[in-house]
Write an enzyme that holds these catalytic residues in place. Structure first.
Site, PDB file in Angstrom:
ATOM      1  N   CYS A  93       0.822  -1.209   0.000  1.00 42.45           N
ATOM      2  CA  CYS A  93       0.000   0.000   0.000  1.00 42.45           C
ATOM      3  C   CYS A  93       0.859   1.264   0.000  1.00 42.45           C
ATOM      4  CB  CYS A  93      -0.938   0.004   1.198  1.00 42.45           C
ATOM      5  SG  CYS A  93      -0.117   0.001   2.803  1.00 42.45           S
ATOM      6  N   ARG A 107       4.218   1.369  -1.386  1.00 40.19           N
ATOM      7  CA  ARG A 107       5.299   1.383  -2.369  1.00 40.19           C
ATOM      8  C   ARG A 107       5.032   0.392  -3.497  1.00 40.19           C
ATOM      9  NH1 ARG A 107       9.702   1.691   0.191  1.00 40.19           N
ATOM     10  NH2 ARG A 107       8.754   2.012   2.225  1.00 40.19           N
TER      11      ARG A 107
END
Length: 522
Positions: free
Chosen positions: A129, A131
């Protein structure tokens, strides 16, 4: 980690991670065969490019030469590069990250597609969420980067000129150091959070069944996992509440007028790992009752069993809108790749009670997002996403500064160990070249001796002479071979081994040895 600068700017100024810029065929000073190899890469990826047959043939030959350089280090100075490229919460908004996000089930496909490019040997995908990062081993640094950029643009649908300003680009030691910091939780939004280590482990696990997850990346991720474990075991960086879920709970509580969970009705969409952490931190903050929505009943029930002191109201997804309307704070932590709640769904709902400020608060920690940002246009609703968590993590970073400094020391140790292991692989071609040269000399001298002796020798005598020649060569090579063998566990020993390697290369003129040709003759 080094400051992540705009990829396009670094290309223009000629510095990327302290190294040379991404090259294009317009760059002057490149060897002709480099331009030819670049041309074939463009021909593969750009259907509008038409090259004469003779040019294509020359390009193919240039590419084959480049591949041989990776196999035989004596054919040139080229060496494969480890490249890290991608975007993170630190430098790219969630609107862009969700377009590039790759679900875990698609990682093997992504690895296969990347490795089909002519200059990419190995690949790995780390998509969370916060990267979306690609790690590749490139046969050519410049062309490998260009191929990865092209893949990112094509799969996301984002034009490269729009994507480039948000990309970070790191090479070799900078790339390996970055992954070590990621695994240790030092690059996370919530410093020290433990979920990222589990995600790095999952990359390694998925990679075991992917041919494109090769020796270098296998070793790198294995070392990164060790680094992550040491950071959490030997420092205090992970003590207390450290995760995206805990930060989401803190943010929501901060926004409640009374800052008291007893005054709010809570709903959680999803029943996975992040939802488990949400319930854990809600319970620690005094929340006694939650509504959980999930696609399947067994998983939601298993979540309820983990927290017997919390009252669970379990529903399936068809009840979503009814549950949302009955709640004051809604957390979205599902694996859905689509928006689940739209503005037109919420506009029809009655406003929450005055005790929560007559506002319905949505906290969306899913990427891709599950809650439409347009809901913010409504008077009685507000949406927070993972980017908004920065508000509550600043204090977390300050409190963990000392632990972070200690973690950096451990990360450097693990990086040094990985680099030593990688350097130790450099001796393999030298060993092969030395053996090949010695064997070529032995065979030539043996044949000369046999021709002088004539046909009077029996098969037994011929075998004895040949065994004698092999024995002498093996005895002479024993010392040099011992000096070249190293398992890579001791960086100092690796340094000495590399010094021995360079000395042997000079003494025996191994740069002139063609291992492939000699192997064919033998």
């Amino acid at each position: 980690m080094q400051t992540m600068q705009r990829c396009h700017d670094r290309c223009a100024t000629g510095r990327i991670g302290g190294l040379v810029p991404v090259v294009t065929p317009a760059h002057r000073g490149l060897p002709q065969r480099g331009l030819q190899a670049a041309a074939v890469a463009n021909a593969v990826t750009n259907n509008t490019t038409k090259l004469p047959a003779s040019h294509l043939e020359s390009s193919k030959k240039a590419l084959e030469q480049l591949k041989q350089q990776a196999v035989n280090r004596y054919a040139g100075d080229k060496k494969s590069s480890i490249i890290a490229i991608g975007l993170t919460i630190h430098n790219a908004p969630v609107e862009l990250r969700e377009k590039l996000a790759v679900p875990e089930a698609e990682w093997p496909r992504a690895i296969e597609e990347l490795c089909q490019f002519p200059h990419i040997e190995e690949a790995a995908v780390l998509s969370t969420c916060n990267r979306m990062e690609l790690y590749v081993v490139g046969l050519s640094w410049h062309r490998g980067v260009r191929e990865v950029e092209e893949w990112l643009s094509r799969t996301s649908g984002v034009p490269l000129e729009e994507l480039r300003p948000y990309l970070f680009l790191l090479r070799d030691r900078d790339a390996t150091h970055h992954l070590m910091r990621v695994s240790g939780g030092l690059d996370s939004l919530v410093m020290g959070e433990g979920q990222i280590l589990a995600q790095v482990r999952q990359v390694y696990k998925v990679g075991q069944n992917c041919p494109g997850f090769g020796r270098h990346l296998n070793g790198l991720f294995k070392q990164a996992i060790t680094a992550g474990k040491r950071v959490r075991a030997e420092t205090s960086i992970s003590t207390g509440s450290v995760s995206v879920s805990s930060a989401a709970v803190e943010l929501a509580q901060l926004k409640l007028p009374t800052h008291n969970w007893a005054d709010a009705k809570v709903c959680i969409i999803g029943a996975g790992k992040m939802s488990t952490l949400l319930v854990k931190h809600l319970q620690s903050k005094g929340c006694k009752e939650v509504t959980v929505l999930n696609r399947s009943l067994p998983r939601a029930q298993a979540l309820a069993e983990e927290f017997p002191e919390v009252k669970f109201n379990i529903h399936l997804m068809p009840d979503l809108m009814a549950c949302v309307e009955a709640s004051d704070v809604i957390f979205a932590a599902s694996g859905s790749e689509e928006l689940l709640i739209l503005k037109e769904d919420v506009v029809k709902m009655a406003a929450p009670s005055e005790i929560v400020g007559s506002k319905r608060r949505f906290v969306d920690i899913s990427v891709p997002r599950n809650i439409a940002p347009q809901i913010n246009e409504l008077e009685h609703a507000i949406v927070y996403n993972v980017d908004d968590l920065k508000e509550v993590v600043a204090a977390n970073k300050e409190g963990r500064a000392q632990a972070a400094a200690e973690a950096e020391v451990l990360i450097r140790e693990e990086q040094r160990a990985f680099e030593a292991w990688r350097d130790s692989l450099e001796t393999v071609p030298t060993i092969k070249a030395l053996r090949s040269k010695a064997e070529a000399i032995r065979v030539a001298e043996f044949e000369k001796a046999i021709s002088r002796l004539g046909d009077g020798l029996s098969k037994k005598q011929l075998k004895a002479v040949e065994e004698l020649s092999k024995g002498i060569v093996n005895k002479l090579l024993h010392g040099p071979m011992t000096a070249l063998r190293c398992d890579g566990t001791d960086p100092d020993a690796v340094g000495q081994t590399l010094s021995n390697m360079e000395a042997l290369e000079r003494m025996f003129q191994l740069s002139e040895v063609d291992v492939t040709a000699m192997a064919g003759k033998q």
